[in-house]
Scaffold this motif. Sequence first.
Motif, mmCIF file in Angstrom:
data_model
loop_
_atom_site.group_PDB
_atom_site.id
_atom_site.type_symbol
_atom_site.label_atom_id
_atom_site.label_comp_id
_atom_site.label_asym_id
_atom_site.label_seq_id
_atom_site.Cartn_x
_atom_site.Cartn_y
_atom_site.Cartn_z
ATOM 1 N N ILE A 180 -46.895 -5.601 -13.689
ATOM 2 C CA ILE A 180 -45.711 -5.103 -13.268
ATOM 3 C C ILE A 180 -45.111 -5.559 -11.903
ATOM 4 C CG2 ILE A 180 -44.299 -2.848 -12.991
ATOM 5 C CD1 ILE A 180 -45.290 -3.407 -15.846
ATOM 6 N N VAL A 181 -45.835 -5.609 -11.098
ATOM 7 C CA VAL A 181 -45.549 -6.166 -9.819
ATOM 8 C C VAL A 181 -45.018 -7.583 -9.627
ATOM 9 C CG1 VAL A 181 -46.383 -6.773 -7.229
ATOM 10 C CG2 VAL A 181 -47.255 -4.580 -8.577
ATOM 11 N N GLN A 182 -45.850 -8.589 -10.171
ATOM 12 C CA GLN A 182 -45.180 -9.984 -10.302
ATOM 13 C C GLN A 182 -43.845 -9.901 -11.305
ATOM 14 O OE1 GLN A 182 -46.408 -12.451 -8.882
ATOM 15 N NE2 GLN A 182 -44.903 -13.846 -9.659
ATOM 16 N N GLY A 183 -43.965 -9.272 -12.225
ATOM 17 C CA GLY A 183 -42.822 -9.274 -13.083
ATOM 18 C C GLY A 183 -41.403 -9.001 -12.249
ATOM 19 N N ARG A 184 -41.720 -7.812 -11.722
ATOM 20 C CA ARG A 184 -40.536 -7.159 -10.899
ATOM 21 C C ARG A 184 -40.065 -8.303 -9.564
ATOM 22 N NH1 ARG A 184 -42.639 -2.127 -9.391
ATOM 23 N NH2 ARG A 184 -42.177 -1.503 -11.629
ATOM 24 N N LYS A 185 -40.976 -8.859 -9.189
ATOM 25 C CA LYS A 185 -40.552 -9.879 -8.204
ATOM 26 C C LYS A 185 -39.898 -11.137 -8.709
ATOM 27 C CE LYS A 185 -44.510 -9.156 -5.028
ATOM 28 N NZ LYS A 185 -45.707 -9.659 -4.410
ATOM 29 N N THR A 186 -40.563 -11.192 -10.032
ATOM 30 C CA THR A 186 -39.695 -12.605 -10.737
ATOM 31 C C THR A 186 -38.419 -12.205 -11.212
ATOM 32 O OG1 THR A 186 -41.761 -13.258 -11.888
ATOM 33 C CG2 THR A 186 -40.044 -13.821 -13.189
ATOM 34 N N VAL A 187 -38.162 -11.011 -11.628
ATOM 35 C CA VAL A 187 -36.741 -10.430 -12.062
ATOM 36 C C VAL A 187 -35.949 -10.532 -10.614
ATOM 37 C CG1 VAL A 187 -35.235 -8.419 -12.692
ATOM 38 C CG2 VAL A 187 -37.467 -8.961 -14.107
ATOM 39 N N LYS A 188 -36.162 -10.066 -9.723
ATOM 40 C CA LYS A 188 -35.278 -10.333 -8.389
ATOM 41 C C LYS A 188 -35.091 -11.454 -7.948
ATOM 42 C CE LYS A 188 -37.203 -5.845 -6.337
ATOM 43 N NZ LYS A 188 -37.943 -5.291 -5.249
ATOM 44 N N SER A 189 -36.074 -12.476 -8.335
ATOM 45 C CA SER A 189 -35.735 -13.785 -7.930
ATOM 46 C C SER A 189 -34.949 -14.666 -8.680
ATOM 47 C CB SER A 189 -37.100 -14.656 -7.965
ATOM 48 O OG SER A 189 -37.895 -14.169 -6.786
ATOM 49 N N PHE A 190 -34.797 -14.405 -10.099
ATOM 50 C CA PHE A 190 -33.831 -14.988 -11.144
ATOM 51 C C PHE A 190 -32.974 -14.481 -11.398
ATOM 52 C CE2 PHE A 190 -34.888 -12.803 -14.756
ATOM 53 C CZ PHE A 190 -36.129 -12.793 -15.219
ATOM 54 N N LEU A 191 -32.486 -13.134 -10.791
ATOM 55 C CA LEU A 191 -31.268 -12.542 -11.245
ATOM 56 C C LEU A 191 -30.190 -13.307 -10.733
ATOM 57 C CD1 LEU A 191 -30.347 -9.917 -12.647
ATOM 58 C CD2 LEU A 191 -30.274 -8.753 -10.492
ATOM 59 N N PRO A 192 -30.045 -13.835 -9.622
ATOM 60 C CA PRO A 192 -28.636 -14.468 -9.278
ATOM 61 C C PRO A 192 -28.443 -16.033 -10.289
ATOM 62 C CG PRO A 192 -30.106 -14.153 -7.249
ATOM 63 C CD PRO A 192 -30.972 -14.004 -8.522
ATOM 64 N N ILE A 193 -29.883 -16.363 -10.723
ATOM 65 C CA ILE A 193 -29.854 -17.466 -11.836
ATOM 66 C C ILE A 193 -29.148 -17.144 -13.173
ATOM 67 C CG2 ILE A 193 -31.116 -19.374 -13.014
ATOM 68 C CD1 ILE A 193 -33.012 -19.301 -10.833
ATOM 69 N N LEU A 194 -29.583 -16.033 -13.569
ATOM 70 C CA LEU A 194 -29.034 -15.485 -14.734
ATOM 71 C C LEU A 194 -27.860 -15.006 -14.389
ATOM 72 C CD1 LEU A 194 -31.996 -13.169 -15.800
ATOM 73 C CD2 LEU A 194 -31.501 -15.468 -16.728
ATOM 74 N N GLY A 195 -26.925 -14.781 -13.398
ATOM 75 C CA GLY A 195 -25.813 -14.318 -13.151
ATOM 76 C C GLY A 195 -24.741 -15.200 -13.473
ATOM 77 N N VAL A 196 -25.046 -16.432 -13.728
ATOM 78 C CA VAL A 196 -24.290 -17.569 -14.015
ATOM 79 C C VAL A 196 -23.823 -17.196 -15.411
ATOM 80 C CG1 VAL A 196 -23.724 -20.089 -14.581
ATOM 81 C CG2 VAL A 196 -25.230 -19.085 -12.568
ATOM 82 N N GLY A 197 -24.580 -16.817 -16.422
ATOM 83 C CA GLY A 197 -24.238 -16.515 -17.691
ATOM 84 C C GLY A 197 -23.564 -15.509 -18.003
ATOM 85 N N ILE A 198 -23.996 -14.181 -17.254
ATOM 86 C CA ILE A 198 -23.301 -12.850 -17.178
ATOM 87 C C ILE A 198 -21.595 -13.102 -16.817
ATOM 88 C CG2 ILE A 198 -23.155 -10.618 -16.105
ATOM 89 C CD1 ILE A 198 -26.148 -10.798 -15.760
ATOM 90 N N PHE A 199 -21.753 -13.913 -15.752
ATOM 91 C CA PHE A 199 -20.170 -14.199 -15.048
ATOM 92 C C PHE A 199 -19.454 -15.078 -16.174
ATOM 93 C CE2 PHE A 199 -17.149 -17.275 -13.146
ATOM 94 C CZ PHE A 199 -16.672 -16.539 -12.244
ATOM 95 N N LEU A 200 -19.853 -15.800 -16.790
ATOM 96 C CA LEU A 200 -19.164 -16.793 -17.885
ATOM 97 C C LEU A 200 -18.919 -15.812 -19.026
ATOM 98 C CD1 LEU A 200 -18.307 -19.571 -18.729
ATOM 99 C CD2 LEU A 200 -20.723 -19.784 -19.862
ATOM 100 N N ALA A 201 -19.863 -14.911 -19.578
ATOM 101 C CA ALA A 201 -19.523 -14.097 -20.584
ATOM 102 C C ALA A 201 -18.240 -13.055 -20.510
ATOM 103 C CB ALA A 201 -20.667 -13.263 -21.171
ATOM 104 N N PHE A 202 -18.426 -12.533 -19.128
ATOM 105 C CA PHE A 202 -17.189 -11.771 -18.874
ATOM 106 C C PHE A 202 -15.822 -12.401 -18.338
ATOM 107 C CE2 PHE A 202 -20.728 -8.771 -18.516
ATOM 108 C CZ PHE A 202 -20.183 -7.584 -18.636
#
Length: 557
Positions: A56-78
Amino acid sequence: MPETTNLGATERSPLLSNTPDQAERPAPKSHGSAQNGSASDVESNQQTENPEDPIIVQGRKTVKSFLPILGVGIFLAFLDQSIVAAINGEIGSDLHALRNVSWIATAYFLTMTASQPLYGKLSDVFGRKPCLLFAYAMFGLGSLGCAVTRNMEGLIAARAVQGIGGGGMLIIVTVLLSDFISLRERGTYQAYCNLIGAVGSTSGGPIGGLFVQSIGWRWAFLIQVLLCLIAIVSVGLLLHLPKRQSETPWRKQLPRIDILGALLLILTIFGILFGLDRGSNVSWRSPLTIGSLCAVVPLSIAFLGVETRFAVEPFTPGHIIFDKALFACYTQNFFGYAAFTALIFYLPLFFQVILEMTPAQAGASLIPAAISAVVGTLLGGIILKRTGKFYWLAVLAMTAATLGSIPIVVAPSLDGGSLASIYVGSIISFVPQGVTVTASLIAIISNVSAADQAVATACSFLFRSLGAAVGVSLVGTLIQNVLRMRLRASLEPQEADEIIGGIAQSLEYIKDLPPSLRAVVRECYSAGIQAGFAMCLALLAVSTLSVIWWREKKLSR
C-alpha cells in the motif's frame, strides 16, 4: 521512477480482489457488503489491510508520482468535450446537417458507455498501462477521422471511435486510484484529477471558438491528435507499474469479458435514440423509425438474458445494479449527467442563436460552469475527508443544484436572453453538482465488498455516460420539435417549411433572413431552447429524489 518487481499487487492484478492468478497476498477483510442489506454504519471495505503494508505504501507513492503523467489524458478528455460543445453548431452548419448535431455527442457517449465497463476487466488481463495506451491510440485515431471527414456520417463514425478511447482514458485512471488510495482520501485525489479536467474544460471552449474563427474547426481535432501523441510517449516512457509475477494465459481470460452484453446495450440505446430522432426529424411512420423502435424490445430481452444467464462475468451484475442503495446512486448518476451534459451542449447554441455571440465568445461563456463544477468537486473532496459523511452532503447539494438551474431555464424569456441569469444559474447549479459527483463515487464504493469495487465503479461510469448520451439526444429532439411547432404556428405553412429546412442545415441561414423574419425565427428558437432547459430541470429533480435512497456508510481513514 524505477520499476518495482517485489510487490504482490501488479498492474494486471484484478482490482482489489484475490484470485489464483494474483501474486500471493492476504485477502482484504470485508467488514460489510452491499449484498447483505445492512443499513448500519460499517467500515468501508477498501484499504482494510494494514496501512503500513509495504504494498500500500509503495502503491501510494507510485500514484503520487505518476498522477501528473496521467493528467495529460484527463486534460485531453475534458478538453475535447468542451471544444465540441462550443463548436457543434459550426460543425453542423459546415457539414449542412445542423439537425443531426446532437449525434456528435451521442455517438461519443454511446461507445464510451459500452467501453468503460470493459476496460476494468481488460486491464486485469492485459495490464493497466497497455490498456491506457490503447485508449490514447483510439482517441487519437478518432480525432484524426473527425479532422478529415467530409460529411456528418463520417464525423459521427469518427466520434464513435473517439468514445472508445475517451472511456479508457478516464476509467483506467479511476481504477489506478482505487488500487492504492484509501476511501477517505479518495475524494481528495479525485478532486486533483478533476482540477486537471477543469483546466481542459475551461480551455476547450475558447480554443475551439478561436479555431473556428481563424483556421477552421478541423484544427480543433488535429490539435487533439498531437496531444494524444504526447500522452502516448509520456505514459509509454515514464509510467512504470509493478511487473506481473504470475498469470493465467490471456486467451483463457478473454471469454470472461462481457463483450456481447456491451454490444447489445449499445444497439438497444441506439435503437431508442435513432427512432426518436428520425421520428421527430423525418416521420413517425417511416419504416426505419418503426423498425428501430420495435427492435428495442427484442434487443432489451437479449441484453437482460445475456447479463442474467449467459455472461460469465456480466458488466452489469444484478446484485450490484439492483441493490437498493447502489441503484439509487446509479439513477442519480444517470439523470444528473443527462441534465448537465445537455446544458453544456446546448448553452453555446443559445449564446450563438439568441445572443448572437461569435463561436469564441460562446465558448468562453462556458467557463463559469466549468470552473464552478471543479470548485464543487474540490469542495466535496475536502468535506468528505474531514467528515467522512456523504448522505446529507449529497441531499443538500442536489437540492441546491436543482434550484440553481432555474435561472438558466428562465433566461430565454428575459429581455435579451439575460446572460447574467445564465451565469448566476451556472454557478449556483454546477458547484453543488460537482460536490455530488465526488460524493456519489464514494457512496458507491463504500456500499460494496472489496471484490466488487472495480465493477461497481465501472457501472457508475456506465450510467454517467449513458445518461449523457440520452440527455443530449432527448433534449435536442425536444428543442427541434418545439422550434418546428412554433414556426408553423407563427408563419404561413409554405414559408415555415422552407425555413425549417434551411435552419436544419446551417446557422448561417438565420443570419441571411430579413430582419423581421429573423426576429421571429430567433423567438421560436428561444422557445425551443427554453423547453430543452426545462427538461434539464426535470431531469435534475429526478436525480435529487434518487439521492434520498442512498445508504450512509462510515468511511475508513
